[in-house]
Design an enzyme around this catalytic site. Structure first.
Site, PDB file in Angstrom:
ATOM      1  N   HIS A  85      -8.445  -0.005   3.864  1.00  0.00           N
ATOM      2  CA  HIS A  85      -7.837  -1.341   3.949  1.00  0.00           C
ATOM      3  C   HIS A  85      -8.733  -2.364   4.648  1.00  0.00           C
ATOM      4  O   HIS A  85      -8.844  -3.508   4.208  1.00  0.00           O
ATOM      5  CB  HIS A  85      -6.486  -1.226   4.668  1.00  0.00           C
ATOM      6  CG  HIS A  85      -5.505  -2.295   4.298  1.00  0.00           C
ATOM      7  ND1 HIS A  85      -4.160  -2.094   4.245  1.00  0.00           N
ATOM      8  CD2 HIS A  85      -5.696  -3.596   3.968  1.00  0.00           C
ATOM      9  CE1 HIS A  85      -3.558  -3.214   3.893  1.00  0.00           C
ATOM     10  NE2 HIS A  85      -4.467  -4.139   3.724  1.00  0.00           N
ATOM     11  N   TYR A 134       2.210  -2.133   4.756  1.00  0.00           N
ATOM     12  CA  TYR A 134       3.220  -3.111   4.325  1.00  0.00           C
ATOM     13  C   TYR A 134       4.633  -2.640   4.700  1.00  0.00           C
ATOM     14  O   TYR A 134       5.589  -3.413   4.634  1.00  0.00           O
ATOM     15  CB  TYR A 134       3.148  -3.384   2.811  1.00  0.00           C
ATOM     16  CG  TYR A 134       1.817  -3.927   2.331  1.00  0.00           C
ATOM     17  CD1 TYR A 134       0.910  -4.495   3.224  1.00  0.00           C
ATOM     18  CD2 TYR A 134       1.464  -3.882   0.982  1.00  0.00           C
ATOM     19  CE1 TYR A 134      -0.318  -4.983   2.781  1.00  0.00           C
ATOM     20  CE2 TYR A 134       0.243  -4.377   0.536  1.00  0.00           C
ATOM     21  CZ  TYR A 134      -0.640  -4.914   1.441  1.00  0.00           C
ATOM     22  OH  TYR A 134      -1.844  -5.388   0.994  1.00  0.00           O
ATOM     23  N   LYS A 143      -3.471   1.814   0.224  1.00  0.00           N
ATOM     24  CA  LYS A 143      -4.585   1.596   1.163  1.00  0.00           C
ATOM     25  C   LYS A 143      -4.398   2.386   2.457  1.00  0.00           C
ATOM     26  O   LYS A 143      -3.277   2.478   2.971  1.00  0.00           O
ATOM     27  CB  LYS A 143      -4.705   0.098   1.488  1.00  0.00           C
ATOM     28  CG  LYS A 143      -4.651  -0.781   0.253  1.00  0.00           C
ATOM     29  CD  LYS A 143      -4.883  -2.244   0.526  1.00  0.00           C
ATOM     30  CE  LYS A 143      -4.562  -3.065  -0.709  1.00  0.00           C
ATOM     31  NZ  LYS A 143      -3.118  -3.404  -0.848  1.00  0.00           N
ATOM     32  N   ASP A 191       0.361  -3.100  -6.512  1.00  0.00           N
ATOM     33  CA  ASP A 191      -0.538  -2.977  -5.359  1.00  0.00           C
ATOM     34  C   ASP A 191       0.284  -2.743  -4.089  1.00  0.00           C
ATOM     35  O   ASP A 191       1.108  -3.568  -3.719  1.00  0.00           O
ATOM     36  CB  ASP A 191      -1.361  -4.260  -5.202  1.00  0.00           C
ATOM     37  CG  ASP A 191      -2.338  -4.127  -4.044  1.00  0.00           C
ATOM     38  OD1 ASP A 191      -3.407  -3.528  -4.257  1.00  0.00           O
ATOM     39  OD2 ASP A 191      -2.024  -4.583  -2.929  1.00  0.00           O
TER      40      ASP A 191
END
Ligand code: A2P
Length: 315
Positions: A110, A48, A77, A43
């Protein structure tokens, strides 16, 4: 290994490796370790900040024959600053480039929150776009386009409340396959789960272990420690397993997928092995008593004074 079959016949591996908070310099190795341990689901997300390193690791894994691309499930996302119609496909293409892939297995919106394009993280009212300026359905149409063009095999959402999910289902041509939300024994989200079950939408749970490695400013002083919860620890002792394994196994017993994050090889393996733990009816009854609607990720930080988002959870 357990899989969930989506409406479009794609098979989502129930346990995936989370990469939120996985540090640069560590996340690549974690991905390799995970694949070697048998993970087939990673994931990711653009925000990130580590997709390029994940991409390098994936390239290595494929080159070394650790796994074939078609046997691996990769989620990413769309970040909040790319909701406008002309930004969605370019954002997806950047993620594909970083991950060194030519398609994703799953692409999620997201958050149901839009920022202006040049804003990394909005904290002031004028850094957001209003729902009128960036309607979710317009963003979703671009997700559908990404699906139709073959850039992604499945599309879904993340952090959508029951109300927002229902509203999207009314307007969407392609229904979302997945909604990724915070889920753990302190936050069962039963109503959302029931609705998703009735509409063949898979819920994926993030922060399954309580995300203790969040930055200090994201933490509350008095937050509960899931891994040291008394009920969970007792159940773990009875099954001769770790509290983390009880927390992960609980997801499988509810039919939700789960993405525990770890960069530690021993814990990466331990987390995947959770599928071997079968919680009893009594365990589940005891875990039911822990539900208090508690969120570790309190996204009311999007509800800034004078800003367009007032009720992120619609509660
Ligand atoms: P680490 O990466 O050093 O293993 P979440 O998935 O809820 O965001 O939680 C991630 C946090 O839980 C990280 O601090 C991670 O540390 C830790 N963690 C992951 N797996 C385990 C485990 N099996 N036992 C204890 N802590 C774990």
């Amino acid at each position: 290994m357990k899989f969930y079959t989506l409406k479009n016949d794609q098979k989502l591996p129930a346990i995936g490796l989370g990469t939120w908070k996985s540090e640069p310099g560590k996340v690549g190795e974690a991905v390799i370790e995970a694949i070697k341990s048998g993970y087939r689901h990673i994931d990711c997300a653009a925000v990130y900040g580590n997709e390029a390193e994940v991409g390098e690791a994936l390239k290595t894994a494929f080159a070394q024959g650790l796994v074939a691309r078609e046997d691996l499930w990769i989620t990413s996302k769309l970040w909040n600053n790319a909701h406008e119609s002309d930004k969605v496909i370019p954002a997806l293409q950047k993620t594909l480039k970083d991950l060194q892939l030519d398609y994703l297995d799953l692409y999620l919106i997201h958050w149901p929150v839009a920022f202006k394009a040049d804003v990394g993280f909005a904290s002031k009212a004028d850094e957001f776009l209003t729902p009128e300026e960036a309607p979710i359905i317009e963003t979703w149409k671009k997700m559908e386009e990404a699906y139709n063009k073959g850039f992604v095999k499945s599309i879904g959402v993340s952090n959508f409340s029951l109300k927002k999910l229902k509203s999207l289902l009314v307007d969407a041509t392609l229904p979302p396959e997945v909604n990724q939300v915070e889920l753990h024994p302190l936050l069962h989200q039963e109503e959302l789960l029931e609705f998703c079950n009735n509409n063949s939408i898979i819920l994926t749970g993030y922060s399954p272990l309580g995300s203790g490695d969040r930055s200090q400013e994201m933490k509350k002083d008095d937050e509960p420690n899931l891994l040291e919860n008394e009920v969970i620890s007792k159940i773990a002792k009875a099954h001769d397993c770790s509290p983390a394994q009880v927390l992960i196994s609980w997801h499988l017993s509810r039919g939700t997928s789960v993405i525990p994050k770890s960069t530690n090889p021993k814990r990466i393996k331990e987390n995947l092995d959770s599928y071997k733990i079968e919680l009893t009816e009594k365990d589940l009854q005891q875990i039911k008593t822990l539900d208090k609607g508690y969120r570790y990720v309190d996204a009311t930080f999007f509800e800034v004074p004078g800003g367009p988002y007032k009720n992120i959870y619609d509660e």
